[in-house]
Design an enzyme around this catalytic site. Structure first.
Site, short mmCIF file in Angstrom:
data_model
loop_
_atom_site.label_atom_id
_atom_site.label_comp_id
_atom_site.label_asym_id
_atom_site.label_seq_id
_atom_site.Cartn_x
_atom_site.Cartn_y
_atom_site.Cartn_z
N ASP A 143 8.53 0.05 -9.64
CA ASP A 143 9.49 -0.34 -8.60
C ASP A 143 9.66 0.87 -7.70
O ASP A 143 10.21 1.90 -8.12
CB ASP A 143 10.82 -0.75 -9.23
N SER B 3 3.74 -0.35 10.71
CA SER B 3 3.76 -1.65 11.39
C SER B 3 3.89 -1.38 12.88
O SER B 3 4.32 -0.30 13.29
CB SER B 3 4.97 -2.45 10.89
N TYR C 254 14.46 -2.99 9.20
CA TYR C 254 13.02 -2.86 8.91
C TYR C 254 12.37 -1.84 9.84
O TYR C 254 11.69 -0.91 9.39
CB TYR C 254 12.35 -4.22 9.05
N LYS D 51 10.52 1.89 9.19
CA LYS D 51 9.15 2.18 9.60
C LYS D 51 9.09 3.29 10.66
O LYS D 51 8.15 4.09 10.68
CB LYS D 51 8.47 0.90 10.11
#
Length: 305
Positions: A68, A147, A160, A164
């Site tokens: 994890d 991304s 998110y 990133k």
């Protein structure tokens, strides 16, 4: 590691290797470079074993380590297990990650924290654990999967994109710091990919915002449900993204960034160099349904008055 060491003789550690891009990368490496040693990490042991079985049959030597990435203790244990089994790690692919979507004001602190633990702090801890060994052996490679959302922020993707953006900043600093030791650092920037990313997004939204209909953002939540269909025509397969990662692992002089998206370079150029900020804002607001939120809210205010 000698700069001329073929990939088939290297040890490559891949996180998030149970599905999607990580599993595809492991399979592509096993097929293309028989004899390669792979360390595969993810939370799901059963899916990891499926990937490992495929890779072993293709000729790779595989170590599976359920991990994890939000647990620094487990991340450190992963690094130790890899070194104990193979004696070294030549290349690290920090692929594990997910997208927490939703308006920033409604995302609980615990969800925001986990987003950064998995997408940023885990990769940092794993890199930190493996860098000394790479330096001692004369080099290595660290590939961080980011991304297009690591270069462009958009509504409902603030947490998110923030994670990133941070991963890209970390990668830039590492690239400069590690250059004297022949450790190359690259970032991969995929666009839409045909993985279970949107299923995870939907699950995350359900957990953090149980009743979107009762929020001021209900129109945008509704539009979010169709986002996968909107982007499917431009989506890459995981295998196609994996080929870009392989290039970053084999290029004699790897680039700082590899864009893995149709029209990605053009999109970044238009969004960051050509259009004014207000125009970019309007584009993303329409794409994610914030214009519908505005319209609905204005109507409510009109009726209230």
């Amino acid at each position: 590691m000698s700069a001329n060491t073929p990939l088939s003789e290297q040890v490559v550690l891949i996180t998030g290797a149970s599905a999607g891009i990580g599993a595809a990368l492991a399979q592509v490496l096993a097929k293309k470079f028989p004899g390669i040693r792979l360390v595969l990490a993810a939370r799901n042991r059963a899916k990891l074993d499926t990937t490992a079985t495929y890779c072993s049959k293709a000729g790779a030597e595989v170590l599976v380590v359920p991990t994890d990435m939000s647990s620094i203790e487990q991340v450190d244990a992963l690094a130790r297990a890899a070194i104990l089994r193979f004696g070294r790690v030549d290349a690290l692919v920090n692929n594990a990650g997910y997208g927490q979507m939703g308006p920033l004001e409604l995302i609980p602190s615990a969800s925001a924290r986990r987003q950064f633990e998995v997408n940023l702090l885990g990769p940092l801890a794993l890199s930190r654990a493996l860098i000394p060994g790479m330096r001692d052996r004369g080099g290595g490679r660290i590939i961080n999967i980011s991304s297009l959302g690591g270069r462009l922020a958009f509504p409902f993707g603030g947490i998110y994109s923030s994670s990133k953006f941070a991963l890209e900043g970390l990668s830039d600093a590492l690239r400069m710091e590690l250059e004297p030791f022949n450790i190359k650092v690259s970032v991969i920037e995929p666009g839409p990919v045909t993985t279970d990313f949107f299923d995870v997004v939907a699950q995350g939204v359900e957990e953090t915002v149980p009743d979107p209909e009762q929020t001021p953002y209900r129109a945008a939540f509704k539009k979010l449900e169709g986002l996968q269909e909107q982007t499917s025509s431009r989506a890459w397969t995981s295998e196609r993204v994996a080929e870009v990662i392989v290039r970053s692992l084999t290029d004699p002089r790897p680039r700082p960034r590899y864009i893995a998206a149709t029209g990605g370079e053009f999109l970044l150029f238009i969004m960051t160099k050509v259009l004014p900020t207000w125009a970019v804002d309007r584009f993303w607001q329409r794409f994610y349904g914030i214009d519908l939120v505005a319209r609905e809210w204005q109507e409510q205010m009109k009726n209230k008055n």
